[in-house]
Scaffold this active site. Sequence first.
Site, mmCIF file in Angstrom:
data_model
loop_
_atom_site.group_PDB
_atom_site.id
_atom_site.type_symbol
_atom_site.label_atom_id
_atom_site.label_comp_id
_atom_site.label_asym_id
_atom_site.label_seq_id
_atom_site.Cartn_x
_atom_site.Cartn_y
_atom_site.Cartn_z
ATOM 1 N N ASP A 422 0.870 -1.179 0.000
ATOM 2 C CA ASP A 422 0.000 0.000 0.000
ATOM 3 C C ASP A 422 0.902 1.223 0.000
ATOM 4 O O ASP A 422 1.706 1.409 0.926
ATOM 5 C CB ASP A 422 -0.901 -0.008 1.236
ATOM 6 C CG ASP A 422 -1.732 1.270 1.353
ATOM 7 O OD1 ASP A 422 -2.544 1.528 0.451
ATOM 8 O OD2 ASP A 422 -1.554 2.008 2.345
ATOM 9 N N ASP A 424 1.422 5.145 0.316
ATOM 10 C CA ASP A 424 0.774 6.319 0.896
ATOM 11 C C ASP A 424 1.662 7.538 0.630
ATOM 12 O O ASP A 424 2.367 8.029 1.500
ATOM 13 C CB ASP A 424 0.581 6.110 2.406
ATOM 14 C CG ASP A 424 -0.319 7.172 3.022
ATOM 15 O OD1 ASP A 424 -0.689 8.112 2.303
ATOM 16 O OD2 ASP A 424 -0.633 7.065 4.211
ATOM 17 N N GLU A 426 1.985 11.226 0.141
ATOM 18 C CA GLU A 426 1.222 12.434 0.467
ATOM 19 C C GLU A 426 2.060 13.679 0.174
ATOM 20 O O GLU A 426 2.780 14.135 1.034
ATOM 21 C CB GLU A 426 0.798 12.397 1.929
ATOM 22 C CG GLU A 426 -0.072 11.193 2.295
ATOM 23 C CD GLU A 426 -0.597 11.228 3.718
ATOM 24 O OE1 GLU A 426 -0.607 12.309 4.339
ATOM 25 O OE2 GLU A 426 -0.996 10.174 4.213
ATOM 26 N N TYR A 510 -11.678 11.959 4.910
ATOM 27 C CA TYR A 510 -11.761 12.604 6.224
ATOM 28 C C TYR A 510 -10.767 13.752 6.231
ATOM 29 O O TYR A 510 -10.112 14.025 5.209
ATOM 30 C CB TYR A 510 -11.495 11.613 7.360
ATOM 31 C CG TYR A 510 -10.398 10.612 7.124
ATOM 32 C CD1 TYR A 510 -9.056 10.960 7.207
ATOM 33 C CD2 TYR A 510 -10.700 9.278 6.829
ATOM 34 C CE1 TYR A 510 -8.046 10.027 7.000
ATOM 35 C CE2 TYR A 510 -9.702 8.337 6.624
ATOM 36 C CZ TYR A 510 -8.372 8.724 6.711
ATOM 37 O OH TYR A 510 -7.382 7.804 6.503
#
Length: 692
Positions: A422, A424, A426, A510
Site C-alpha cells: 500500500d 501512501d 502524500e 476525512y
Amino acid sequence: MAQQTKRGLAFCLVVLLLLMALPLTALGANPWAPNTAYKTGDVVTYSGSNYECIQGHTSLTGWEPSNVPALWKKQTGTPAPDTQAPTAPTVLKAGAVTGASVALSWNASTDNVGVSGYNIYNGTTLAGSSASTSFTVTGLAANTSYTFTVKAKDAAGNLSASSNAVTVTTTAPDTQAPTAPTKLTVGTVTANSVALSWTASTDNVGVASYEVYKGTALVAAVTGTSYTVTGLTASTLYTFTVKAKDAAGNASPASAAVTATTTAQPAGSNEIIAYFPSWTSYNTPEFTVANVDPTKMTVINYAFLDVCWNGRHGNPSTDPGNPNKNTWPCQDGNGVPNNAPNGAIVLGDPYADDTGGGGGYESLKKLAQLKTQNPKLKLFASVGGWTWSNQFSNLAADPTTRQNFATSAVSFLRQYNFDGIDIDWEYPNSIGVPCAAGQTCQRTADKANYTLLLQTLRQQLDTAGQQDGKRYYITIASSANQSFLSDAGGTSNWLSQAATYLDWINIMTYDYHGPWENVSNIPSALYKDPSDPSGATLFNVESTVNLYLNKGIPASKLTVGEAFFGYGWNGCNAGPKGDGLYQNCTGGATTGSDGSTFNFSYLQNKGYLTKDASGKYTVGGNGFTRYWNDATKTPYLYNPTSKIFIAYEDEASIHLKNEFIKTKGLRGAMFWELEADSNRNLQTIVSNDLPH
C-alpha cells in the site's frame, strides 16, 4: 657550485622527512563538502581527521562524516601504501553472442587488500568496467571478429596483468520477427481476472518472451504460453492479444484478438481495511497485535515502512508540520545496517517491526500469525505516510530506483508472509511536509512518474505471484481533495491510468476540516450541509466519491475512508443554536488523546460519551451535550462552560457510511486506525454491515 648542490640535497632531505611524518592519505585528501558525489574509497578531511567513504552517496548538510558512520569510516594511524596489484583473471570465456554484443565471464582475481573491479578491453581499448566477474560488451558490429582481455584492479588503482585472450566473431544481425502466436484462448474468468493461453510462436533464432495486451495496454511480459490477467473490474468486457518477441527485440504481429466479460462481483466480497500504526506498541497503555481481532477485517495495512536514500531513511525537514525530524541508518529486522540501495523499501522501526536487535515487538511476524485465526486475512505493508513521503518523488523519477522499490517489495512480502503493498504518497506534485533544505521532494512530473512506479511494481509482483502461486496486491491511499485527481506534467486522466495497475484505491475521505481552521466544522461529512459557511461544497464523502467515479475509475476499485477519531476546538462561541457548530474558535483543543485529536475509544474511556438505553454511545458526559447534524449525518459534542467543540464519528455515522458504500457498489471501507477503536465498537459495526 658544490656548496649549492649540498644545500639543495639538504633541502630535499628535509622535505622528504616532513612528507614521511604526514599521514599518507592527508596528501591527497580534500575537505568534506556538502552536495558532492563521493564513491567508496574516497578520503576527505573533517575536523582535523581523515575519513574514508565506505558507501557511495551524494553528501548533504547534516551528513558530516562524524555524524554518519554508515557512510564514513575514520582513519587511524598511517597506513602503508598499497602497491601490490591483484592477480590476473583466469578462464576468460565468451557466452551468448549476438550481432551487436558478447557476454563474457571469468574467474575472480585475488589481492592483498581486495579487488575493487575489473576492466574489460576490446583489443587495447577499454570497453567497460564491472564489479562482478561477468560483463556484456555491447555496441559491436555484426559479423566481425573481436579479441577481449580483462584486468583486475584494486582500490589503490593497481592493475593486474591481462587475462587470457578470447576471440569471438559476432553473428549476422537478427532482423526476422517471430511468427504471431496462434489459438489464443480464454480460460477461467472471475470478477477480477481472465486466464489466457496460446500456441507457441517460432523464430529463426528463438522466441524470448510473449507480451500480453489488454486493448492497447501492455499488461505483462512472460516466457511461457499462458498468463492470468488480474486486477480487472467486475462485469466488464475486455479484449486481449499476444505478441512474441525474440532476443533482438523483434516483435511478431499480434495474435487474433479474444474477448471476455468478467463475472459479477460475488456477494460478501467487501474489503474492510484496517490500518495498524507501528508506534501504538509504545503507547500507554500499549496497543499491540495481541489487541487485534482479525475476524472483523479482510486486510490489515501495517503503517509505516519507509524508503532508503543514501543509506538513511526518515525526514529531516525542520518544518513545524513535520512530527518527527529524525533520520536513521537503513536497517534489517535485527537493527543491522543493510546497505539497501536508493529507493528500496526498509523497516521504519526495526524494534517495533521486528526484533530490532533483541526484545522487539515483532509486529510483522505476529501479524502473519493472525492468519491462523482468519485464513482470508490479507496483510499489506503501507509505505510512506505524512512524514515519510519525502523520497517518493526521487524514487519514482528514475527507472533504476523504481526497480529497486519493486524488487525490495517482493523480498519484503516473501520474508514476512505479507500479501500486498500500500503506497501512501502524500502527495505527488504537492508534498505535504515541505522539504528539508537542499533536498527535492516534488516535481511537476510526479503523477506521470507515479504511474510508471505502479507499472513497474505491478509487473514485478505479477511475476513473483506466478512463481509463488498467489496474488500480490497493490493499493494506494489517495487524497479526498480534487487537486489530487487533477493532471500535471503532461498527464491525461492520470489516476484512471494508474488505477489499471491497482487492486483498489483507499480514499482518505476525512480531514475535510480540522483545528488548523479557526471555525468549528465537520471533519468527515457524508453529505454536504447547505448551511456550512465555509462554502466548500466538495468537502464530503459523496462529492469525493463522485469525483473519482466521474474520472472513470470503477466503483469496485474504490474504498471509503472512515475516521475512527475526531477533532476538538478550544474557545468556540455557542452560537445561535447553542451547539458551537460553525463558530469562531481560538484554536485546537489540547485535552484529546493526542492534542486536538480525540479517538473514539478515548471519548468512551474518559467519559465524554456514555451509553444510551440500546447500548450505543450517543449520550454526552463531562458537561458535553451530544448533537447530530442531519445534513452531514455526523455527531458532535459541545460544552458551553469550557467552550470546547468536538466533531467525531460514532456507531450511527459509521453505519450510514457503510450503507452509502453498499448503495454505490464500492469495494468496501478503510479505517484509520485500530487503536482509535480499541474497544472495537466501530469496527464491529463495519464488520456487521459489510459482508466479507
